[in-house]
Write an enzyme that holds these catalytic residues in place. Sequence first.
Site, short mmCIF file in Angstrom:
data_model
loop_
_atom_site.label_atom_id
_atom_site.label_comp_id
_atom_site.label_asym_id
_atom_site.label_seq_id
_atom_site.Cartn_x
_atom_site.Cartn_y
_atom_site.Cartn_z
N CYS A 116 7.05 -58.84 -6.76
CA CYS A 116 7.15 -57.40 -6.52
C CYS A 116 6.29 -56.95 -5.33
O CYS A 116 6.67 -57.17 -4.20
CB CYS A 116 6.82 -56.61 -7.79
SG CYS A 116 7.34 -54.88 -7.63
N HIS B 80 10.88 -59.37 -11.60
CA HIS B 80 9.69 -59.56 -12.42
C HIS B 80 9.82 -60.69 -13.43
O HIS B 80 9.97 -60.42 -14.63
CB HIS B 80 9.34 -58.24 -13.15
CG HIS B 80 8.76 -57.21 -12.24
ND1 HIS B 80 7.42 -57.17 -11.93
CD2 HIS B 80 9.34 -56.20 -11.55
CE1 HIS B 80 7.19 -56.17 -11.09
NE2 HIS B 80 8.34 -55.56 -10.84
N GLU C 83 7.57 -62.30 -14.69
CA GLU C 83 6.46 -62.24 -15.67
C GLU C 83 6.85 -61.39 -16.89
O GLU C 83 6.24 -61.51 -17.95
CB GLU C 83 5.17 -61.70 -15.02
CG GLU C 83 5.06 -60.19 -14.89
CD GLU C 83 5.85 -59.61 -13.73
OE1 GLU C 83 6.68 -60.32 -13.14
OE2 GLU C 83 5.66 -58.41 -13.42
#
Length: 241
Positions: free
Chosen positions: A108, A211, A213
């Site tokens: 990001c 993303h 994560e």
Amino acid sequence: MKRPVIGLVPLVDIQRESYWMLPGYMDGVAEAGGLPIMLPLTDEEEQIGQLMALCDGFLFTGGQDVSPSLYGKEKDAACGECCRQRDAMEVQLLNAALRHDKPIFGICRGIQFINAALGGTLYQDLPSQHPSKVEHHQRPPYDVPVHTVTPLPSTPLAALLGDGPFAVNSYHHQAVKTLAPAWSAMAIAPDGIIEAAYLPDRRFVWAVQWHPEFSFRVDENSRKLFHAFVRAAEEGTGPAL
Ligand code: MN
């Protein structure tokens, strides 16, 4: 077996005057076999130098908008909060990591920061500067995909995940505008936004706009990204360039 040490750029809460970390960054690295550690927020050359010896790879995390001064622009009204300390640290960390050819994974803000630091520019606010029907700023839950990206042929991302479009989550209001000369796009959203890039002249400098994560527990592609990064870090580093 010894795990490769992955240094994570700390998240900064300016209002609370605190550093923090989202567990997904650490857990994604740990699940892939790495040992994640949160770095001190510093741009001091000696400390950064020591971090090069300590860490086998670096994760450039999400966070505030990159200061437009980094890419030679004025701050637009729609640009969000910036974090001078992170910008200052990440400039030093990126330069040192590139010199040492340490594996880098940007997420990001990570893709935005690396692009700006290498001479590219950013959209300071997608909805006003690049309006499209693609949902780039989703609501929770963040592990649900909201748009597709298409890997570009003959890129390492296509080699890892295949040529076909795949779905990603999306939580950003800025994005790469002009790509830095040194690096190459690896994936494009349906509205033409560059969502992944890499540096061909380094062992592993990859960054994505989505993303992993938030999604690695439910999404195999996200896990593959963390694994590719940690594996590169595991392979050790060559001499400083
Ligand atoms: Mn997106």
